[in-house]
Motif scaffolding. Structure first.
Motif, PDB file in Angstrom:
ATOM      1  N   GLY A 181       0.823  -1.208   0.000  1.00 32.30           N
ATOM      2  CA  GLY A 181       0.000   0.000   0.000  1.00 32.30           C
ATOM      3  C   GLY A 181       0.855   1.255   0.000  1.00 32.30           C
ATOM      4  O   GLY A 181       1.833   1.359  -0.754  1.00 32.30           O
ATOM      5  N   LEU A 182       0.524   2.196   0.871  1.00 32.61           N
ATOM      6  CA  LEU A 182       1.252   3.467   0.928  1.00 32.61           C
ATOM      7  C   LEU A 182       2.664   3.318   1.494  1.00 32.61           C
ATOM      8  O   LEU A 182       3.430   4.282   1.504  1.00 32.61           O
ATOM      9  N   ARG A 183       3.021   2.131   1.928  1.00 35.41           N
ATOM     10  CA  ARG A 183       4.376   1.905   2.458  1.00 35.41           C
ATOM     11  C   ARG A 183       5.301   1.273   1.414  1.00 35.41           C
ATOM     12  O   ARG A 183       6.291   0.620   1.750  1.00 35.41           O
ATOM     13  N   TYR A 184       4.985   1.471   0.154  1.00 31.38           N
ATOM     14  CA  TYR A 184       5.812   0.947  -0.931  1.00 31.38           C
ATOM     15  C   TYR A 184       7.203   1.602  -0.920  1.00 31.38           C
ATOM     16  O   TYR A 184       7.383   2.682  -0.327  1.00 31.38           O
ATOM     17  N   PRO A 185       8.205   1.002  -1.579  1.00 28.33           N
ATOM     18  CA  PRO A 185       9.556   1.585  -1.628  1.00 28.33           C
ATOM     19  C   PRO A 185       9.536   2.949  -2.331  1.00 28.33           C
ATOM     20  O   PRO A 185       9.007   3.065  -3.441  1.00 28.33           O
ATOM     21  N   PRO A 186      10.104   3.990  -1.718  1.00 26.93           N
ATOM     22  CA  PRO A 186      10.060   5.343  -2.287  1.00 26.93           C
ATOM     23  C   PRO A 186      10.654   5.465  -3.686  1.00 26.93           C
ATOM     24  O   PRO A 186      10.256   6.339  -4.452  1.00 26.93           O
ATOM     25  N   ARG A 187      11.591   4.590  -4.039  1.00 26.20           N
ATOM     26  CA  ARG A 187      12.225   4.705  -5.358  1.00 26.20           C
ATOM     27  C   ARG A 187      11.212   4.513  -6.484  1.00 26.20           C
ATOM     28  O   ARG A 187      11.407   5.010  -7.590  1.00 26.20           O
ATOM     29  N   LEU A 188      10.110   3.813  -6.212  1.00 31.98           N
ATOM     30  CA  LEU A 188       9.062   3.683  -7.226  1.00 31.98           C
ATOM     31  C   LEU A 188       8.461   5.043  -7.556  1.00 31.98           C
ATOM     32  O   LEU A 188       8.197   5.358  -8.721  1.00 31.98           O
ATOM     33  N   LEU A 189       8.247   5.852  -6.542  1.00 28.76           N
ATOM     34  CA  LEU A 189       7.702   7.197  -6.755  1.00 28.76           C
ATOM     35  C   LEU A 189       8.720   8.081  -7.485  1.00 28.76           C
ATOM     36  O   LEU A 189       8.355   8.841  -8.382  1.00 28.76           O
ATOM     37  N   ILE A 190       9.973   7.958  -7.114  1.00 31.06           N
ATOM     38  CA  ILE A 190      11.024   8.758  -7.755  1.00 31.06           C
ATOM     39  C   ILE A 190      11.074   8.483  -9.256  1.00 31.06           C
ATOM     40  O   ILE A 190      11.077   9.405 -10.080  1.00 31.06           O
ATOM     41  N   ASP A 191      11.089   7.209  -9.619  1.00 27.67           N
ATOM     42  CA  ASP A 191      11.168   6.856 -11.038  1.00 27.67           C
ATOM     43  C   ASP A 191       9.872   7.194 -11.778  1.00 27.67           C
ATOM     44  O   ASP A 191       9.904   7.635 -12.934  1.00 27.67           O
ATOM     45  N   ALA A 192       8.735   7.007 -11.125  1.00 31.71           N
ATOM     46  CA  ALA A 192       7.462   7.356 -11.763  1.00 31.71           C
ATOM     47  C   ALA A 192       7.401   8.856 -12.039  1.00 31.71           C
ATOM     48  O   ALA A 192       6.948   9.285 -13.116  1.00 31.71           O
ATOM     49  N   LEU A 193       7.868   9.670 -11.098  1.00 31.73           N
ATOM     50  CA  LEU A 193       7.890  11.116 -11.308  1.00 31.73           C
ATOM     51  C   LEU A 193       8.840  11.490 -12.452  1.00 31.73           C
ATOM     52  O   LEU A 193       8.537  12.392 -13.244  1.00 31.73           O
ATOM     53  N   ALA A 194       9.960  10.788 -12.522  1.00 25.43           N
ATOM     54  CA  ALA A 194      10.914  11.059 -13.603  1.00 25.43           C
ATOM     55  C   ALA A 194      10.278  10.799 -14.962  1.00 25.43           C
ATOM     56  O   ALA A 194      10.392  11.615 -15.889  1.00 25.43           O
ATOM     57  N   PHE A 195       9.587   9.677 -15.090  1.00 24.11           N
ATOM     58  CA  PHE A 195       8.882   9.389 -16.339  1.00 24.11           C
ATOM     59  C   PHE A 195       7.786  10.433 -16.583  1.00 24.11           C
ATOM     60  O   PHE A 195       7.592  10.899 -17.712  1.00 24.11           O
ATOM     61  N   GLY A 196       7.076  10.798 -15.528  1.00 28.08           N
ATOM     62  CA  GLY A 196       6.003  11.775 -15.650  1.00 28.08           C
ATOM     63  C   GLY A 196       6.494  13.131 -16.121  1.00 28.08           C
ATOM     64  O   GLY A 196       5.849  13.796 -16.939  1.00 28.08           O
ATOM     65  N   LEU A 197       7.645  13.571 -15.613  1.00 32.25           N
ATOM     66  CA  LEU A 197       8.212  14.853 -16.026  1.00 32.25           C
ATOM     67  C   LEU A 197       8.600  14.839 -17.502  1.00 32.25           C
ATOM     68  O   LEU A 197       8.652  15.886 -18.151  1.00 32.25           O
ATOM     69  N   ARG A 198       8.840  13.655 -18.025  1.00 33.73           N
ATOM     70  CA  ARG A 198       9.181  13.525 -19.451  1.00 33.73           C
ATOM     71  C   ARG A 198       7.937  13.447 -20.330  1.00 33.73           C
ATOM     72  O   ARG A 198       8.039  13.275 -21.543  1.00 33.73           O
ATOM     73  N   GLY A 199       6.770  13.567 -19.710  1.00 34.30           N
ATOM     74  CA  GLY A 199       5.530  13.591 -20.477  1.00 34.30           C
ATOM     75  C   GLY A 199       4.821  12.264 -20.597  1.00 34.30           C
ATOM     76  O   GLY A 199       3.804  12.154 -21.297  1.00 34.30           O
ATOM     77  N   VAL A 200       5.327  11.238 -19.909  1.00 35.51           N
ATOM     78  CA  VAL A 200       4.666   9.930 -19.941  1.00 35.51           C
ATOM     79  C   VAL A 200       3.397  10.007 -19.088  1.00 35.51           C
ATOM     80  O   VAL A 200       3.446  10.490 -17.954  1.00 35.51           O
ATOM     81  N   PRO A 201       2.244   9.556 -19.585  1.00 36.53           N
ATOM     82  CA  PRO A 201       1.001   9.581 -18.796  1.00 36.53           C
ATOM     83  C   PRO A 201       1.158   8.849 -17.472  1.00 36.53           C
ATOM     84  O   PRO A 201       1.940   7.894 -17.364  1.00 36.53           O
ATOM     85  N   LEU A 202       0.400   9.281 -16.490  1.00 34.33           N
ATOM     86  CA  LEU A 202       0.564   8.794 -15.115  1.00 34.33           C
ATOM     87  C   LEU A 202       0.586   7.275 -15.020  1.00 34.33           C
ATOM     88  O   LEU A 202       1.530   6.689 -14.472  1.00 34.33           O
ATOM     89  N   ARG A 203      -0.440   6.610 -15.486  1.00 33.85           N
ATOM     90  CA  ARG A 203      -0.524   5.163 -15.336  1.00 33.85           C
ATOM     91  C   ARG A 203       0.637   4.448 -16.039  1.00 33.85           C
ATOM     92  O   ARG A 203       1.199   3.481 -15.510  1.00 33.85           O
ATOM     93  N   GLU A 204       1.022   4.947 -17.211  1.00 35.22           N
ATOM     94  CA  GLU A 204       2.148   4.356 -17.934  1.00 35.22           C
ATOM     95  C   GLU A 204       3.460   4.650 -17.210  1.00 35.22           C
ATOM     96  O   GLU A 204       4.365   3.795 -17.167  1.00 35.22           O
ATOM     97  N   ALA A 205       3.569   5.847 -16.624  1.00 38.28           N
ATOM     98  CA  ALA A 205       4.778   6.202 -15.872  1.00 38.28           C
ATOM     99  C   ALA A 205       4.959   5.276 -14.678  1.00 38.28           C
ATOM    100  O   ALA A 205       6.076   4.833 -14.374  1.00 38.28           O
ATOM    101  N   VAL A 206       3.870   4.951 -14.012  1.00 37.54           N
ATOM    102  CA  VAL A 206       3.930   4.027 -12.875  1.00 37.54           C
ATOM    103  C   VAL A 206       4.326   2.632 -13.344  1.00 37.54           C
ATOM    104  O   VAL A 206       5.152   1.958 -12.718  1.00 37.54           O
ATOM    105  N   ARG A 207       3.744   2.202 -14.461  1.00 39.58           N
ATOM    106  CA  ARG A 207       4.091   0.880 -14.998  1.00 39.58           C
ATOM    107  C   ARG A 207       5.577   0.799 -15.306  1.00 39.58           C
ATOM    108  O   ARG A 207       6.246  -0.195 -14.982  1.00 39.58           O
TER     109      ARG A 207
END
Length: 255
Positions: free
Chosen positions: A58-84
């Motif tokens: 749940g909300l206690r997932y490893p923080p690096r997942l959020l870091i990488d998802a944000l990096a993809f998101g900043l590059r314009g990747v849609p949210l759900r795809e960025a998380v994937r």
């Protein structure tokens, strides 16, 4: 009295909000990109909630997942795809692994800071103590962390026990069996799905104090508490009033 700890007694969400904004700033610096949003916290928490919904922690997932998802998101990747991609292709997020580790380390340091006590908590705890209530603080997180916060806020005199366990119907039902026939039991919490729902299923009266941050799964749920309060002292005032009414009814029955 079973009392949830985070965002019921103290403002854990405030600590996480500041830490998440720092993560975004660090990722922006590493990527040399800026998020196109007027609400930076909502931007981060969009990714945060999507990860949490899919991760077994749940909300206690490893923080690096959020870091990488944000990096993809900043590059314009849609949210759900960025998380994937953060799950499956993290090495291609655009941030060096060493920098990801450093950002993650800083985030973990940030969220280890002591949260502020929420409004009405001291008043409510004193009121519960005045009627001789046994107060058990329960958490699905780290018991050691909760004990540190209890000590930091000088709540030792009020808290009889800190209990770490998954918040399930079975857990609440088991605790209920440990009470004496003449004892009442209540659950106070800030999450309808994690605190109130299992308490309801176990037949324990529940008091809900909405937190400042409501994940989308909390907003969408149809779970209803026994009572809803806007602050901890309002919750305890309801509880004390209910107990006094029950005591008066019992006295009348004996007459």
């Amino acid at each position: 009295m079973l009392i949830d700890a985070d965002n019921t007694l103290w403002d854990t969400d405030g600590v996480f909000a500041e830490a998440q904004l720092r993560i975004l700033a660090a990722v922006e610096k590493a990527m040399k990109l800026t998020a196109s949003t007027d609400d930076r916290l909502a931007f981060v928490r969009g990714f945060d909630q999507d990860i949490a919904e899919q991760h077994h922690l749940g909300l206690r997932y490893p923080p690096r997942l959020l870091i990488d998802a944000l990096a993809f998101g900043l590059r314009g990747v849609p949210l759900r795809e960025a998380v994937r991609r953060a799950w499956n292709d993290a090495a291609y997020s655009g941030i060096e692994r060493q920098i990801v580790s450093e950002i993650e380390h800083d985030f973990l340091e940030d969220i280890s800071k002591q949260p502020k006590l929420l409004k009405g908590v001291m008043t409510g705890l004193r009121e519960l103590a005045s009627i001789g209530a046994t107060m058990v603080v329960f958490t699905e997180g780290s018991r050691r962390r909760i004990l540190r916060s209890v000590e930091y806020h000088q709540l030792i005199a009020f808290v009889d026990r800190v209990f770490e366990a998954p918040k399930t119907e079975r857990m609440f039902a088991r605790v209920k069996t440990l009470t004496k026939p003449e004892q009442s039991i209540y659950v106070i919490g800030d999450q309808l799905t994690r605190d109130i729902a299992p308490a309801n299923k176990a037949g324990i009266p529940s008091i809900y104090i909405p937190g400042k941050f409501q994940p989308k799964w909390e907003i969408e749920t149809k779970v209803q508490p026994t009572f809803r309060a806007q602050s901890f002292d309002a919750a305890t005032a309801f509880l004390v009033s209910r107990e006094n009414d029950a005591l008066q009814d019992s006295s009348h029955d004996r007459l």
